[in-house]
Design an enzyme around this catalytic site. Structure first.
Site, PDB file in Angstrom:
ATOM      1  CG  ASN A 131      42.298  38.597  54.093  1.00 51.77           C
ATOM      2  OD1 ASN A 131      42.304  39.740  54.556  1.00 51.77           O
ATOM      3  ND2 ASN A 131      43.340  38.064  53.475  1.00 51.77           N
ATOM      4  CE  LYS A 175      42.887  38.672  49.553  1.00 56.85           C
ATOM      5  NZ  LYS A 175      43.770  37.912  48.702  1.00 56.85           N
ATOM      6  CG  HIS A 179      47.363  36.417  53.784  1.00 58.06           C
ATOM      7  ND1 HIS A 179      47.780  36.734  52.512  1.00 58.06           N
ATOM      8  CD2 HIS A 179      46.093  35.950  53.664  1.00 58.06           C
ATOM      9  CE1 HIS A 179      46.806  36.463  51.658  1.00 58.06           C
ATOM     10  NE2 HIS A 179      45.769  35.990  52.341  1.00 58.06           N
ATOM     11  CD  GLU A 196      47.145  38.783  49.404  1.00 59.71           C
ATOM     12  OE1 GLU A 196      46.587  39.531  50.217  1.00 59.71           O
ATOM     13  OE2 GLU A 196      46.517  38.115  48.555  1.00 59.71           O
ATOM     14  CD  GLU A 202      44.761  31.737  52.656  1.00 53.78           C
ATOM     15  OE1 GLU A 202      43.560  31.920  52.464  1.00 53.78           O
ATOM     16  OE2 GLU A 202      45.581  32.668  52.742  1.00 53.78           O
ATOM     17  N   GLY A 250      43.715  34.617  44.949  1.00 56.33           N
ATOM     18  CA  GLY A 250      43.370  35.742  44.087  1.00 56.33           C
ATOM     19  C   GLY A 250      43.556  35.457  42.605  1.00 56.33           C
ATOM     20  CB  SER A 285      40.415  31.074  43.824  1.00 62.13           C
ATOM     21  OG  SER A 285      41.467  31.946  43.415  1.00 62.13           O
TER      22      SER A 285
HETATM   23  C1  PEP Z   1      42.980  35.171  51.053  1.00 65.86           C
HETATM   24  O1  PEP Z   1      43.047  36.387  51.023  1.00 65.86           O
HETATM   25  O2  PEP Z   1      43.360  34.564  52.046  1.00 65.86           O
HETATM   26  C2  PEP Z   1      42.481  34.479  49.876  1.00 65.86           C
HETATM   27  C3  PEP Z   1      42.413  33.171  49.910  1.00 65.86           C
HETATM   28  O3  PEP Z   1      42.109  35.252  48.801  1.00 65.86           O
HETATM   29  P1  PEP Z   1      41.190  34.781  47.568  1.00 65.86           P
HETATM   30  O4  PEP Z   1      39.993  34.091  48.154  1.00 65.86           O
HETATM   31  O5  PEP Z   1      40.851  36.031  46.859  1.00 65.86           O
HETATM   32  O6  PEP Z   1      42.006  33.831  46.750  1.00 65.86           O
END
Ligand code: PEP
Length: 262
Positions: free
Chosen positions: A9, A11, A95, A97, A169, A175, A215
């Protein structure tokens, strides 16, 4: 045996000018039999990425990061599922976000899911709890409610045929550099399949791939893929770094070989 999947992803990173090169580099460094690789760049980079990885073998799939819940109409700035034809074959939905920034609700995510499936896109549905919810012992209940809301009214058979993937998640892990523990993520993967089973999926629930996201790096991916309940990762920050992706997909290749899917 369930698919082993590593989805990137990106983003709101990359531009059409640099996305192709990054995609090409990642594709070249992550060729692992049995691992489905998916790159989800911003909308404006879909065409460049698709073109860049078109001839890669094994194939690299391209995904969008969201899609609108209507087919067309007066929705300035939005992109509908049919518009993605020829650009993307996967889509991330729900997601955290987008739940945060675009106020997406489970009900809205369910409508997006319907559009995605109708357009032939393979959906990755994201679920996950906030930190206070985990600390209050409510993580499983929150995820169960998210699944109930997004999947309400959907035919399990149609979603299974569309290859629905669930990404667990935990919001506090996205992040932040603070990842979940492998056994906790695996317990949630089991809870997700149990939730599906209760909602009419019956034995089909066992075939739904569940990814961990939050992460993930090449240094901690083993913790998750050592868990048989987890089928891969949705990777954010680390997915922009070819070295990281090489390590993550390489570890996923071990899982694919162990499962006999390579
Ligand atoms: C994501 O964007 O779905 C995500 C898990 O981000 P990160 O790996 O940066 O935590």
């Amino acid at each position: 045996m369930r698919d082993v999947i590593v989805a990137a992803n990106w983003k709101m990173h990359t531009t059409p000018a640099d996305a192709a090169e990054l995609a090409r580099t990642i594709a070249a460094r992550t060729r692992e039999a049995g691992v489905i690789r998916v790159i989800c760049p911003p909308f404006v980079c879909l065409a460049a990425v698709r073109e860049a990885v078109a001839d890669d073998d094994p194939p690299v799939a391209v995904g969008a990061q969201t899609v609108h819940h209507e087919l067309a109409g007066a929705h300035t700035g939005e992109t509908s599922a049919p518009m993605l034809a020829g650009l993307a074959s996967w889509v991330i939905l729900g997601h955290s976000e987008r739940r945060r920034d675009a106020y997406e609700t489970d009900e809205l995510i369910g409508r997006k899911l319907a559009r995605a499936v109708d357009a032939g896109l393979r959906p990755i549905l994201c679920v996950g709890e906030q930190l206070d919810e985990r600390e209050a012992g409510r993580a499983t209940g929150v995820v169960d409610e998210q699944l109930a809301g997004a999947l309400e009214g959907h035919d399990p058979g149609a979603l299974a045929a569309a290859g629905l993937v669930i990404a667990y998640e935990p919001v506090w892990a996205i992040g932040t550099g603070r990842n979940a523990r492998g056994p906790d993520a695996a317990a949630m993967a089991d809870a997700i399949r149990a939730s599906l089973e209760r909602r009419g999926w019956a034995s089909r629930a066992a075939d739904v791939p569940v990814l961990y996201g939050g992460s993930v790096t090449s240094a901690n991916i083993d913790e998750f893929l050592a868990e048989p309940a987890i089928d891969g990762a949705l990777v954010g920050g680390a997915s922009l770094k070819p070295d990281e992706m090489a390590g993550i997909v390489s570890r996923a290749g071990l899982t694919a070989r162990a499962r006999g899917t390579a």
